[in-house]
Design a protein around this motif. Sequence first.
Motif, PDB file in Angstrom:
ATOM      1  N   ASP A 158      85.740 116.245  14.883  1.00 31.27           N
ATOM      2  CA  ASP A 158      86.458 115.865  16.098  1.00 31.27           C
ATOM      3  C   ASP A 158      86.406 114.365  16.360  1.00 31.27           C
ATOM      4  N   THR A 159      85.718 113.620  15.496  1.00 33.87           N
ATOM      5  CA  THR A 159      85.686 112.163  15.591  1.00 33.87           C
ATOM      6  C   THR A 159      85.762 111.588  14.183  1.00 33.87           C
ATOM      7  N   VAL A 160      86.070 110.306  14.086  1.00 31.28           N
ATOM      8  CA  VAL A 160      86.135 109.604  12.807  1.00 31.28           C
ATOM      9  C   VAL A 160      85.003 108.585  12.759  1.00 31.28           C
ATOM     10  N   PRO A 161      84.163 108.596  11.708  1.00 29.23           N
ATOM     11  CA  PRO A 161      83.085 107.607  11.618  1.00 29.23           C
ATOM     12  C   PRO A 161      83.640 106.181  11.622  1.00 29.23           C
ATOM     13  N   PRO A 162      82.919 105.243  12.190  1.00 26.80           N
ATOM     14  CA  PRO A 162      83.386 103.856  12.240  1.00 26.80           C
ATOM     15  C   PRO A 162      83.741 103.314  10.857  1.00 26.80           C
ATOM     16  N   GLY A 163      84.896 102.666  10.787  1.00 27.13           N
ATOM     17  CA  GLY A 163      85.318 102.035   9.546  1.00 27.13           C
ATOM     18  C   GLY A 163      85.920 102.968   8.516  1.00 27.13           C
ATOM     19  N   MET A 164      85.994 104.269   8.802  1.00 31.65           N
ATOM     20  CA  MET A 164      86.514 105.223   7.819  1.00 31.65           C
ATOM     21  C   MET A 164      87.956 105.597   8.129  1.00 31.65           C
ATOM     22  N   ARG A 165      88.622 106.135   7.116  1.00 34.54           N
ATOM     23  CA  ARG A 165      89.988 106.614   7.297  1.00 34.54           C
ATOM     24  C   ARG A 165      89.954 107.982   7.971  1.00 34.54           C
ATOM     25  N   GLY A 166      90.828 108.163   8.934  1.00 36.26           N
ATOM     26  CA  GLY A 166      90.937 109.454   9.586  1.00 36.26           C
ATOM     27  C   GLY A 166      92.387 109.888   9.655  1.00 36.26           C
ATOM     28  N   PHE A 167      92.647 111.186   9.528  1.00 40.21           N
ATOM     29  CA  PHE A 167      93.996 111.727   9.576  1.00 40.21           C
ATOM     30  C   PHE A 167      94.041 112.805  10.659  1.00 40.21           C
ATOM     31  N   VAL A 177      88.769 113.648   7.259  1.00 37.53           N
ATOM     32  CA  VAL A 177      88.177 112.388   6.798  1.00 37.53           C
ATOM     33  C   VAL A 177      88.029 112.446   5.277  1.00 37.53           C
ATOM     34  N   ASP A 178      88.522 111.412   4.613  1.00 35.13           N
ATOM     35  CA  ASP A 178      88.412 111.298   3.160  1.00 35.13           C
ATOM     36  C   ASP A 178      87.276 110.337   2.854  1.00 35.13           C
ATOM     37  N   PRO A 179      86.104 110.820   2.431  1.00 33.85           N
ATOM     38  CA  PRO A 179      84.951 109.931   2.232  1.00 33.85           C
ATOM     39  C   PRO A 179      85.207 108.887   1.154  1.00 33.85           C
ATOM     40  N   ASP A 180      84.483 107.782   1.244  1.00 35.67           N
ATOM     41  CA  ASP A 180      84.565 106.752   0.216  1.00 35.67           C
ATOM     42  C   ASP A 180      84.248 107.347  -1.150  1.00 35.67           C
ATOM     43  N   GLY A 181      84.923 106.816  -2.181  1.00 35.41           N
ATOM     44  CA  GLY A 181      84.756 107.342  -3.527  1.00 35.41           C
ATOM     45  C   GLY A 181      83.330 107.300  -4.040  1.00 35.41           C
ATOM     46  N   ALA A 182      82.543 106.312  -3.596  1.00 40.00           N
ATOM     47  CA  ALA A 182      81.144 106.248  -4.044  1.00 40.00           C
ATOM     48  C   ALA A 182      80.373 107.454  -3.538  1.00 40.00           C
TER      49      ALA A 182
END
Length: 408
Positions: free
Chosen positions: A326-335, A292-297
Amino acid sequence: MGYRFGRDDVAYLGSAAGSAALAEVDRLELTPATHLRDIEQVRRSHDAHAAALIETVRLRRKAAGKLPASAEWLFTDDALQQATPGLVARHRAVRLAGRAVHDVTCSIGAELAELAEVCPAVIGSDLDDVRLAMAAHNLGVAPLSATGSGTADEVSRVRGRNIVLAKADALTPTSRDTVIIADPARRADGRRTYDPAKLQPPLPDLLAAYAGRDIAVKSAPGLDFDRLGWNGEIEVVSLDGAVREACLWSPGLTEPGVTRRATVLDSRGAATTLTDTAPDDIPERAPGEWIVDPDGAIVRAGLVRHYAAAHGLWQLDPHIAYLTGDTVPPGMRGFRIEDRFELREKTLRQELSRRDCGSLEILIRGVDIDPDALRKKLKQRGTQPYTLVITRIGRNATVFLCTAHAAR
């Protein structure tokens, strides 16, 4: 630099004749292909006003995505570049709702427009006569010739509404009982600067001028805050995935214990916030199923661990902002991780070819590599999309081969 507007230009553009001429010019394409033809047509019809008309229409079109409610506004090119996006200004205004506010670098009034919706009294001041005249047009108020020393309530009664404009130096306090807002210019000698002392006005001087006052100062996210020694809150704000600004909030304008805040906004009206009062304990584990790549803020505010703890994630490396789980937070980018390699160009080329890789997104953090140059060297001509996440784990550069990112 754009056209250099004068007060006469503002007076004409704000008149009935100017408004009609702007509507006429707005019907032109004003593209590179039609540039010469359009200029000639406007010159024939409007002579000396042609440059101001064309520049105003161009800037209004440019402003449409940044300041949606500004279709009839006047701008200079520099003022539009520095103007706070409407949604970001609205977010700040909500934090100041109910307070009397003085924007001491008000420029063309973008911030004032949002403040006036929620604040009982709003003062805007600037030293630039042209920008003040534009702000007066944009907000529908008349600027005063000079500031007084009365309270915001007294000035508001003079004008008969909750906005007043005045010419004043940002470093000379001219109001009492107001929250101060400032947005120092971020260029010095024609170049963007991240040195607080080189802003205009210099940030240390600005803070000294309003010592003991409630103040919010907009700044670039890359400003060297450690050199400043700020003892209040630093809020980093992103909009639609792009980091827009940092805002320094004095202690009287924030919650107890908060020194860092990340606010993530999007154009649909969603807003999430995270502060450094949240837990930041996370496990040290091997990579999970997703990166997961967190938002820049969140990254710029230094709240990566806090975000990870809130969503059951952990870091690939304690010093790198990529998260895994093992999961991707809602609305976030996941790879989704498909494989993992050492950083060797030959190995990558072979693996990508074997997997019929076509379009290739390359994300890099903590490793000095040019993603565009690497993509050209890999020369993939397949059909399947992949993402390479290249980062440092410990002392080693590591490549994660991932399927195309998913938004959940």
